[in-house]
Write an enzyme that holds these catalytic residues in place. Sequence first.
Site, mmCIF file in Angstrom:
data_model
loop_
_atom_site.group_PDB
_atom_site.id
_atom_site.type_symbol
_atom_site.label_atom_id
_atom_site.label_comp_id
_atom_site.label_asym_id
_atom_site.label_seq_id
_atom_site.Cartn_x
_atom_site.Cartn_y
_atom_site.Cartn_z
ATOM 1 N N ARG A 90 38.902 43.893 43.900
ATOM 2 C CA ARG A 90 39.011 42.445 43.779
ATOM 3 C C ARG A 90 37.833 41.938 42.951
ATOM 4 N NH1 ARG A 90 43.260 43.478 44.830
ATOM 5 N NH2 ARG A 90 44.604 42.896 46.574
ATOM 6 N N HIS A 133 43.873 44.413 34.701
ATOM 7 C CA HIS A 133 44.518 44.481 36.017
ATOM 8 C C HIS A 133 45.750 45.391 35.997
ATOM 9 C CE1 HIS A 133 44.907 42.117 40.018
ATOM 10 N NE2 HIS A 133 45.359 43.368 40.165
#
Length: 312
Positions: free
Chosen positions: A227, A275
């Site tokens: 994260r 990502h």
Amino acid sequence: MTGPGILFAATEPRWSDYEAPLRAALEAAGVTGYRLSPDLPAAEVDYIVYAPNSSVQDFSVFPRLKAVLNLWAGVENVAPNPTLTVPLARMVDEGLTRGMIEWVTGMVLRHHLGLDAVLARQSGDWLPVVPPLARNRPVGVLGLGALGKACAGALATLGFPVTGWSRSPKTIPGIATRHGEAGLAETLSGARILVLLLPLTGATRDLLDARTLALLPRGAVIVNPGRGPLIVDEDLIGALDSGQIGHATLDVFREEPLPRDHPFWAHPGVTVSPHVASETRADTASEVIAENVRRGEAGEPYLHLVDRGAGY
């Protein structure tokens, strides 16, 4: 008897990816008479197959909702929703896990073998650089959930001495495990390569700041597919500029897509990855969703339920 109503609540392109695999998985799981649609009326919805970036944000409008089945591993953007009072299941599936293992081991080996320097040096100079064996390159893994445990195990199989840290005590064969504040300091101080696979909670946000980055061995490498807000961006840049951190490979960010003017793009010590460390695969994710629908209809416990108090 009419079967369950299943609302697919995700961005439009995902429906075309998931419709066929979901139908096949539901039928294979023995779920009959179901209605599956991205446009199911609220009064007919029993389950929501959910992506947190969908337009559905108020769950109170679904009077017979039984469970929300998240398409993502991360639930920090849905778990705190006050209108969500039914069980929430996060995505844990073989495809996502295998994808994360492959990405993490690839990036750890890249840094361990010094491949960036090798590939950049194509000038004709014969300058052999021999890396240490994996057994002499300690790796720390922060987060020992399903993904962290799997990646730690894969790295240990390659010969790396792996120390894993989690907030609560865990025992994993072949992995040295630590927990708590003292355990975090011990894990950081020994990690030449640090992999972040923690969930994002109030306790993990900004975990890597100037103080904790200073605990790492000088020149350590950070690999973050977990994260973005686990790291304080400004403190990481300062640590890179000082040489305290040798490189940071980042797949997740506080704001995504990463703004074009963010200093990470231009910093020579940062690799920006968009990502992609582990995408949810429609075929394997559909099997997990279908099994949870089957369990819900049979009155059995759901898989991978989120602890709403802990946030993951």
